[in-house]
Design a protein around this motif. Structure first.
Motif, PDB file in Angstrom:
ATOM      1  N   GLN A  60       0.650  -1.031  -0.108  1.00 13.57           N
ATOM      2  CA  GLN A  60      -0.088   0.118  -0.030  1.00 13.57           C
ATOM      3  C   GLN A  60       0.780   1.172   0.028  1.00 13.57           C
ATOM      4  O   GLN A  60       0.318   2.374   0.194  1.00 13.57           O
ATOM      5  N   SER A  61       1.826   1.175  -0.152  1.00 14.26           N
ATOM      6  CA  SER A  61       2.972   2.357  -0.170  1.00 14.26           C
ATOM      7  C   SER A  61       2.776   3.115  -1.559  1.00 14.26           C
ATOM      8  O   SER A  61       2.932   4.411  -1.600  1.00 14.26           O
ATOM      9  N   ASP A  62       2.033   2.379  -2.478  1.00 16.17           N
ATOM     10  CA  ASP A  62       1.642   3.051  -3.756  1.00 16.17           C
ATOM     11  C   ASP A  62       0.497   4.391  -3.348  1.00 16.17           C
ATOM     12  O   ASP A  62       0.327   5.181  -4.173  1.00 16.17           O
ATOM     13  N   VAL A  63      -0.112   3.935  -2.397  1.00 14.24           N
ATOM     14  CA  VAL A  63      -1.111   4.773  -2.075  1.00 14.24           C
ATOM     15  C   VAL A  63      -0.471   6.310  -1.617  1.00 14.24           C
ATOM     16  O   VAL A  63      -0.872   7.426  -2.275  1.00 14.24           O
ATOM     17  N   ARG A  64       0.327   6.270  -0.975  1.00 15.57           N
ATOM     18  CA  ARG A  64       1.226   7.619  -0.601  1.00 15.57           C
ATOM     19  C   ARG A  64       1.983   8.111  -1.764  1.00 15.57           C
ATOM     20  O   ARG A  64       1.645   9.455  -1.959  1.00 15.57           O
ATOM     21  N   VAL A  65       2.588   7.376  -2.549  1.00 18.32           N
ATOM     22  CA  VAL A  65       3.236   7.657  -4.049  1.00 18.32           C
ATOM     23  C   VAL A  65       2.154   8.568  -4.720  1.00 18.32           C
ATOM     24  O   VAL A  65       2.434   9.598  -4.959  1.00 18.32           O
ATOM     25  N   GLN A  66       1.196   7.984  -4.952  1.00 21.91           N
ATOM     26  CA  GLN A  66       0.046   8.399  -5.762  1.00 21.91           C
ATOM     27  C   GLN A  66      -0.624   9.847  -5.369  1.00 21.91           C
ATOM     28  O   GLN A  66      -0.939  10.628  -5.962  1.00 21.91           O
ATOM     29  N   ILE A  67      -0.715   9.801  -3.935  1.00 21.11           N
ATOM     30  CA  ILE A  67      -1.407  10.969  -3.133  1.00 21.11           C
ATOM     31  C   ILE A  67      -0.496  12.331  -3.458  1.00 21.11           C
ATOM     32  O   ILE A  67      -0.708  13.226  -3.674  1.00 21.11           O
ATOM     33  N   LEU A  68       0.732  11.937  -3.237  1.00 22.77           N
ATOM     34  CA  LEU A  68       1.911  12.817  -3.309  1.00 22.77           C
ATOM     35  C   LEU A  68       1.979  13.273  -4.533  1.00 22.77           C
ATOM     36  O   LEU A  68       2.106  14.596  -5.053  1.00 22.77           O
ATOM     37  N   ALA A  69       1.844  12.409  -5.724  1.00 19.77           N
ATOM     38  CA  ALA A  69       2.094  12.885  -6.796  1.00 19.77           C
ATOM     39  C   ALA A  69       0.872  13.730  -7.395  1.00 19.77           C
ATOM     40  O   ALA A  69       0.974  14.856  -8.112  1.00 19.77           O
ATOM     41  N   ALA A  70      -0.374  13.686  -7.068  1.00 19.63           N
ATOM     42  CA  ALA A  70      -1.508  14.518  -7.376  1.00 19.63           C
ATOM     43  C   ALA A  70      -1.256  15.696  -6.673  1.00 19.63           C
ATOM     44  O   ALA A  70      -1.654  16.852  -7.078  1.00 19.63           O
ATOM     45  N   MET A  71      -1.050  15.666  -5.300  1.00 17.31           N
ATOM     46  CA  MET A  71      -0.669  17.027  -4.737  1.00 17.31           C
ATOM     47  C   MET A  71       0.425  17.927  -5.280  1.00 17.31           C
ATOM     48  O   MET A  71       0.183  19.006  -5.659  1.00 17.31           O
ATOM     49  N   THR A  72       1.461  17.388  -5.864  1.00 13.31           N
ATOM     50  CA  THR A  72       2.483  17.936  -6.428  1.00 13.31           C
ATOM     51  C   THR A  72       2.152  18.403  -7.919  1.00 13.31           C
ATOM     52  O   THR A  72       2.268  19.582  -8.216  1.00 13.31           O
ATOM     53  N   THR A  73       1.025  17.592  -8.438  1.00 19.06           N
ATOM     54  CA  THR A  73       0.649  18.111  -9.863  1.00 19.06           C
ATOM     55  C   THR A  73      -0.523  19.300  -9.591  1.00 19.06           C
ATOM     56  O   THR A  73      -0.452  20.199 -10.356  1.00 19.06           O
ATOM     57  N   ALA A  74      -1.082  19.201  -8.427  1.00 19.18           N
ATOM     58  CA  ALA A  74      -2.057  20.436  -8.316  1.00 19.18           C
ATOM     59  C   ALA A  74      -1.391  21.508  -7.790  1.00 19.18           C
ATOM     60  O   ALA A  74      -1.760  22.741  -8.213  1.00 19.18           O
ATOM     61  N   GLU A  75      -0.043  21.457  -7.127  1.00 12.83           N
ATOM     62  CA  GLU A  75       0.807  22.798  -6.972  1.00 12.83           C
ATOM     63  C   GLU A  75       1.490  23.078  -8.117  1.00 12.83           C
ATOM     64  O   GLU A  75       1.395  24.395  -8.302  1.00 12.83           O
ATOM     65  N   THR A  76       1.650  22.463  -9.225  1.00 13.26           N
ATOM     66  CA  THR A  76       2.131  22.861 -10.561  1.00 13.26           C
ATOM     67  C   THR A  76       1.036  23.807 -11.224  1.00 13.26           C
ATOM     68  O   THR A  76       1.109  24.682 -11.771  1.00 13.26           O
TER      69      THR A  76
END
Length: 197
Positions: free
Chosen positions: A139-155
């Motif tokens: 389930q570490s993919d959960v963290r990776v995907q949420i962080l990626a979504a946050m970074t993309t929203a910040e972009t």
């Protein structure tokens, strides 16, 4: 069916209905509400915006949240719904801009185009996070995907901050910030859940 059988069937239905409606006969419901409040409090404890976290979980849950995995699921679904709504707003705003005879601001169009691509990715990332939460042994993919979504929203947010602030872009900026907050909220709740497993 004889009269005594009919009487027993109706009497059984009556007792079942009465037990569900009468609080003394069915005290488990009060315990479930306590479990939900305790789980929500625990899930939101480390959140930087605790009141926001609690309000999201209480407002968005259809039933009781019995554990931290359910709380994470509700938070991810809330972020996903907001991301889809934001993607739709961007699409509609871009269509309105394309229908104009004169393009007033190419920077605005570029900003919306960048955010449109970002939101296509964000929706996919949150769907992947939800899928990993529900199915994956890792389930570490959960963290990776949420962080990626946050970074993309910040972009997307950075792209918006450079462009001209029309009313439509301001709406997108507000929804984008809300998506970022909801992703942050989902990550915070997931981290509490992950520590317990």
């Amino acid at each position: 069916m004889g009269p005594s059988t009919c009487f027993l069937v109706f009497f059984s239905l009556f007792l079942g209905a009465y037990a569900r409606l009468h609080p003394v006969m069915h005290p488990i419901e009060n315990q479930t509400l306590t479990v939900t409040s305790d789980v929500i409090a625990k899930a939101c404890e480390p959140s930087m915006e605790k009141a926001f976290c609690i309000s999201v979980l209480k407002a968005q849950s259809i039933g009781d949240i019995k554990n931290l995995k359910q709380a994470t699921f509700v938070a991810l679904q809330t972020a996903s719904r907001e991301a889809v709504a934001t993607a739709e707003l961007i699409k509609i705003t871009r269509q309105k801009e394309e229908e104009k005879d004169v393009v007033e601001d190419t920077i605005e169009e570029e900003t919306l185009a960048d955010c449109s691509q970002s939101y296509s990715s964000i929706v996919d990332m949150l769907a992947d996070a939800t899928s990993a939460l529900l199915t994956g042994p890792d389930q570490s993919d959960v963290r990776v995907q949420i962080l990626a979504a946050m970074t993309t929203a910040e972009t997307c947010g950075k792209s918006i901050s450079v462009g001209k602030k029309t009313r439509q872009v301001e709406e997108v900026a507000k929804k984008n910030e809300n998506v970022r907050k909801l992703c942050s909220n989902a990550l915070s709740i997931y981290n509490v859940y992950a520590k317990g497993n």
